[in-house]
Scaffold this motif. Structure first.
Motif, short mmCIF file in Angstrom:
data_model
loop_
_atom_site.label_atom_id
_atom_site.label_comp_id
_atom_site.label_asym_id
_atom_site.label_seq_id
_atom_site.Cartn_x
_atom_site.Cartn_y
_atom_site.Cartn_z
N ARG A 196 0.84 -1.20 0.00
CA ARG A 196 0.00 0.00 0.00
C ARG A 196 0.88 1.25 0.00
N ILE A 197 0.24 2.37 -0.32
CA ILE A 197 0.91 3.67 -0.29
C ILE A 197 0.68 4.29 1.09
N HIS A 198 1.75 4.49 1.82
CA HIS A 198 1.64 5.01 3.18
C HIS A 198 1.58 6.54 3.19
N THR A 199 2.52 7.19 2.48
CA THR A 199 2.59 8.65 2.49
C THR A 199 3.01 9.17 1.12
N VAL A 200 2.39 10.26 0.70
CA VAL A 200 2.80 10.99 -0.50
C VAL A 200 3.07 12.44 -0.09
N LEU A 201 4.26 12.91 -0.43
CA LEU A 201 4.69 14.26 -0.04
C LEU A 201 5.13 15.03 -1.28
N ILE A 202 4.62 16.24 -1.44
CA ILE A 202 5.07 17.13 -2.52
C ILE A 202 5.30 18.51 -1.93
N SER A 203 6.48 19.07 -2.23
CA SER A 203 6.77 20.46 -1.90
C SER A 203 7.08 21.18 -3.20
N THR A 204 6.39 22.27 -3.47
CA THR A 204 6.58 22.97 -4.73
C THR A 204 6.71 24.48 -4.53
N GLN A 205 7.64 25.04 -5.26
CA GLN A 205 7.80 26.49 -5.27
C GLN A 205 6.61 27.12 -6.01
N HIS A 206 6.20 28.30 -5.55
CA HIS A 206 5.04 28.94 -6.16
C HIS A 206 5.20 30.45 -6.12
N SER A 207 4.40 31.14 -6.89
CA SER A 207 4.44 32.60 -6.92
C SER A 207 3.83 33.15 -5.63
N PRO A 208 4.14 34.42 -5.29
CA PRO A 208 3.65 34.98 -4.02
C PRO A 208 2.13 35.09 -3.95
N ASP A 209 1.48 35.18 -5.12
CA ASP A 209 0.02 35.27 -5.11
C ASP A 209 -0.53 34.40 -6.23
N ILE A 210 -1.79 34.04 -6.12
CA ILE A 210 -2.47 33.24 -7.14
C ILE A 210 -3.75 33.95 -7.51
N ASN A 211 -3.81 34.40 -8.77
CA ASN A 211 -5.01 35.11 -9.26
C ASN A 211 -5.43 36.25 -8.33
N GLY A 212 -4.44 37.00 -7.87
CA GLY A 212 -4.71 38.14 -7.01
C GLY A 212 -4.88 37.81 -5.55
N ILE A 213 -4.87 36.53 -5.21
CA ILE A 213 -5.00 36.12 -3.81
C ILE A 213 -3.61 36.09 -3.18
N SER A 214 -3.43 36.83 -2.09
CA SER A 214 -2.12 36.90 -1.43
C SER A 214 -2.12 36.28 -0.04
N ASP A 215 -3.29 35.95 0.47
CA ASP A 215 -3.36 35.32 1.79
C ASP A 215 -2.75 33.92 1.72
N ASN A 216 -1.72 33.68 2.51
CA ASN A 216 -0.96 32.43 2.37
C ASN A 216 -1.80 31.19 2.67
N SER A 217 -2.68 31.26 3.67
CA SER A 217 -3.49 30.09 3.99
C SER A 217 -4.40 29.72 2.81
N LYS A 218 -4.94 30.73 2.14
CA LYS A 218 -5.78 30.47 0.97
C LYS A 218 -4.94 29.95 -0.20
N ILE A 219 -3.73 30.50 -0.36
CA ILE A 219 -2.83 30.03 -1.42
C ILE A 219 -2.50 28.57 -1.24
N GLN A 220 -2.17 28.19 -0.01
CA GLN A 220 -1.80 26.79 0.25
C GLN A 220 -2.99 25.86 0.07
N SER A 221 -4.18 26.34 0.36
CA SER A 221 -5.38 25.54 0.14
C SER A 221 -5.60 25.29 -1.35
N ILE A 222 -5.37 26.32 -2.18
CA ILE A 222 -5.50 26.18 -3.64
C ILE A 222 -4.46 25.20 -4.16
N ILE A 223 -3.22 25.35 -3.70
CA ILE A 223 -2.14 24.48 -4.15
C ILE A 223 -2.43 23.02 -3.78
N SER A 224 -2.88 22.80 -2.57
CA SER A 224 -3.18 21.43 -2.12
C SER A 224 -4.26 20.79 -2.98
#
Length: 423
Positions: A196-224
């Motif tokens: 079975r697959i126990h854990t999958v981990l991805i770390s990715t570089q990203h721009s400071p904002d996404i479609n004008g959104i700069s709030d980091n918690s919202k950015i990370q939610s979009i990325i996830s």
């Protein structure tokens, strides 16, 4: 009888990882020299940091190569340009070079092997029928039946995730991604088999904002959400073992990854040797591949060891096989050949070692000739080794690699049958 369960983890990185940037630059330089002069001797080392790339090493060739331009083109193709480069720009970074010729002492030992050398022999030619190893050292090759490409499952999955991560960035599917990224997969094994697959981990570089959104918690939610859909689900759609409800999914666990690449960490050629091979599932001799011409057995003999191990597993001699080759500088024949099938061999490891000696020529000159290692860049539009510098040098299915061919399988099956007949 109780089932033995354990976890094993392997990682991969994208082409924008600072160490992989350096590997690709070194191999791009190698490609260019070999394309213009197939007898070039190249040992190119690269380091990259904020605003600067340094290329140093030893190169002997009959051609001229514009190294700074190769450096800039490689960085640009990876994606470090303008604001998308995140502080590291192909057009504005400084490029420094410090190149010497290959040592005449090393060249003398390589040009003509010790076994065929005499006091009056001419060792000035780069083209002889039997060259010596370019250095001493040990190299490992490995294969197992966990995947169709005969690679360990954890590194196979990690590479696929990293490759897909770069793909969605380059194709504009997730345009806010930047070049630096990593993946990591933990597989649970039962009785030596992936279960079975126990854990999958991805770390990715990203721009400071996404479609004008700069709030980091919202950015990370979009990325996830996006990486789960466009990367993880996409990769596992065709896999026989998939994440389940208990699989741990970690995406950008540090919480923010804007500063990356050579700006975030200094890169160096040869610092991701486990990513280049078997993800730690097999032993490693310690020598890096990138930037080295085929006379360097760190590279060519490691490819040959993979070739031997893969054909042994494909022929049914063992379910797992690890090959160790050892060389002495200036000497053609391996100092030793060691085989370990981890108790899965149909015949003894000693018998398999004898079969290898009878069916595989592991002298550097033979390896170079059999795989056509000097001419591969010219035959592939000037780019071959650079393509290997990210997502693995072995087990690739997106590139035709001569050391991945299974042309010895039938011969090995006959050898196996002969061994049974002698029992």
């Amino acid at each position: 009888m109780t089932s033995k369960a354990y976890l094993f983890t392997s990682e991969s990185v994208t082409e924008g990882h600072p160490d992989k940037v350096c590997d690709q630059i070194s191999d791009a330089i190698l490609d260019e020299f070999l394309s213009k002069d197939s007898t070039s001797r190249v040992a190119a080392e690269t380091t990259a940091t904020t605003g600067m790339v340094l290329v140093c090493g030893e190169i002997t060739s009959n051609c001229y190569v514009d190294i700074p331009q190769i450096v800039r083109n490689t960085i640009k193709n990876i994606g470090y340009t303008g604001s998308a480069g995140g502080g590291f720009d192909a057009d504005t970074c400084a490029v420094l070079t410090s190149i010497d010729e290959q040592s005449v002492d090393i060249a003398g030992g390589v040009n003509k092997a010790l076994e065929s050398r005499s006091e009056n022999a001419d060792t000035s030619s780069n083209e002889t029928s039997d060259i010596g190893a370019g250095d001493q050292g040990i190299m490992f090759g490995y294969a197992c039946n966990e995947t169709s490409e005969l690679m360990p499952l954890p590194i196979s999955l990690a590479h696929k995730l990293s490759y897909r991560l770069a793909q969605v960035r380059k194709e504009g599917i997730l345009s806010y991604l930047r070049p630096d990224g990593k993946s990591q997969v933990t597989v649970e094994y039962s009785d030596g088999k992936p279960s079975r697959i126990h854990t999958v981990l991805i770390s990715t570089q990203h721009s400071p904002d996404i479609n004008g959104i700069s709030d980091n918690s919202k950015i990370q939610s979009i990325i996830s959400s996006d990486l789960k859909k466009y990367v993880i689900d996409f990769v596992f759609e065709t896999e026989s073992i998939k994440p389940d409800s208990d699989t741990i999914i970690l995406i950008n666990p540090s919480g923010r990854f804007v500063v990356g690449g050579p700006q975030g960490d200094t890169g160096l050629t040869g610092r991701k040797i486990i990513v280049d091979t078997y993800g730690g599932y097999s032993r490693h001799g310690g020598g890096a591949f990138s930037g080295k011409d085929p006379t360097k057995v760190d590279r060519s003999a490691a490819y040959a060891a993979r070739y031997v191990a893969k054909n042994i597993v494909a022929a049914g001699l063992a379910e797992k096989c690890e090959i160790e080759l050892a060389y002495a500088i200036g000497k053609a024949e391996p100092v030793s050949i060691f085989v370990d099938t981890f108790g899965t061999g149909k015949i003894s490891d000693d018998d398999i070692s004898n079969i290898i000696s009878m069916n595989f020529d592991l002298r550097p000159s033979a390896i170079i000739k059999n795989f056509d290692l000097r001419n591969l860049p010219a035959k592939n539009g000037g780019k071959f080794y650079q393509k290997l510098a990210a997502y693995g040098h072995v087990g690739r299915t997106d590139i035709v690699l001569p050391w991945e061919q299974l042309d010895k399988v039938e011969l090995l099956k006959k050898s196996l049958n002969n061994s049974y007949a002698m029992c």
